[in-house]
Design an enzyme around this catalytic site. Sequence first.
Site, PDB file in Angstrom:
ATOM      1  N   THR A 172       0.831  -1.194   0.000  1.00 16.58           N
ATOM      2  CA  THR A 172       0.000   0.000   0.000  1.00 16.58           C
ATOM      3  C   THR A 172       0.872   1.253   0.000  1.00 16.58           C
ATOM      4  OG1 THR A 172      -1.739  -1.151   1.233  1.00 16.58           O
ATOM      5  CG2 THR A 172      -1.780   1.249   1.278  1.00 16.58           C
ATOM      6  N   SER A 173       0.523   2.231  -0.843  1.00 16.35           N
ATOM      7  CA  SER A 173       1.201   3.517  -0.895  1.00 16.35           C
ATOM      8  C   SER A 173       2.674   3.314  -1.243  1.00 16.35           C
ATOM      9  CB  SER A 173       1.007   4.261   0.428  1.00 16.35           C
ATOM     10  OG  SER A 173       1.431   5.587   0.326  1.00 16.35           O
ATOM     11  N   SER A 174       3.599   3.641  -0.346  1.00 14.53           N
ATOM     12  CA  SER A 174       5.009   3.386  -0.632  1.00 14.53           C
ATOM     13  C   SER A 174       5.238   1.896  -0.890  1.00 14.53           C
ATOM     14  CB  SER A 174       5.874   3.853   0.545  1.00 14.53           C
ATOM     15  OG  SER A 174       7.245   3.707   0.266  1.00 14.53           O
TER      16      SER A 174
END
Length: 359
Positions: free
Chosen positions: A141-143
């Site tokens: 998720t995200s990074s």
Amino acid sequence: MFRSLLTILSVAIIATVQVLAAENQLQEVTNFGTNPTRVRMFTYRPTGLTAKPALIVAIHYCTGTAQAYFSGTQYANLADRAKNFMVIYPHAPDSGGCWDVHTTETLTHDRGGDSLGIASMVRYAISNYGVDASRVYATGTSSGGMMSQVLAGAYPDLFAAISAWCGVPYGCFAGPNMWNSQCSQGQLSKTGQAWGDQVRSGYPGYTGPRPRMQIWHGRSDSTLSYNNHGEAIKQWTNVFGYSSTPVSTLPNNPLSGWNRARYGPNFEAIDAPVGHDIPVQANDVLTWFELSGTPNPQPTTPPPTTVNPTTTPPTSTTTANGAQQTRWGQCGGIGYTGPTVCQPPYTCTFSNNWYSQCL
């Protein structure tokens, strides 16, 4: 500025976290192989794990930790039920909890960076836990979603499929700094060919199969602009030789207001009416990884095969050792030297000059 963005990002992600009660705890593993940036490795193995299990690498967000992603997602609980896969939760060495998705080293096969540490974890698990090397997957998720796409480009030989959540295209953050505002704000746009060439540069000379790609993004994401979703679609459709127009769309799937677009058997993109705090659909991820026993949602019409009229599709000849390629695997293309005949009932289907695959 960077730290304030991290705060926004972590608050958005933490808002979706729910505490789950897995049967066991994480176990840290040290001395697992080449690890130039000192990424930490934590494993989760359910009681009663089957022989030759699959492996999911679950990668946390900025300001996150291996423990936070373990307790805030359902993968460990689903492993407890299924018993057919284990999970590795890498822990980023950066003080802000973000992953190196920008250096030349991390973007290149076996050159270094955080990605090499994660690749070493996978290789260790295959050698020491009996993991099935043909069933290794990554999600984040995200990074962590960014790192998932980095792994798809730099280590396509290790992963069978990827599910990347609210990330950016492979190489979008490339540059001298950990944070790339041009990319995060959705201001970096390239042609599909340029994005695809960037992926191919991650492992120069590689001619094997590419991991099946699934990407997710919130339409109102203000941390990593939704424009990145469109750029990633251009990137991966080019890599697989698909049209950038989906062959099918499934509205309200998997939830009301969400849309699933399928571009071919190896790539799909899902958008949602949310911001950066997109709630992870772990069961859907397992379906994409073919670990749930539930078939992936299929297009209503078969994907078209585009043939370049100046190029002759690969012929049905075997390699000297008579090897046959498995389903989804590459079976032709410029520079490819592997098997060119598919295991029945699959056939070698021309996609572009660089890629044909068993469908």
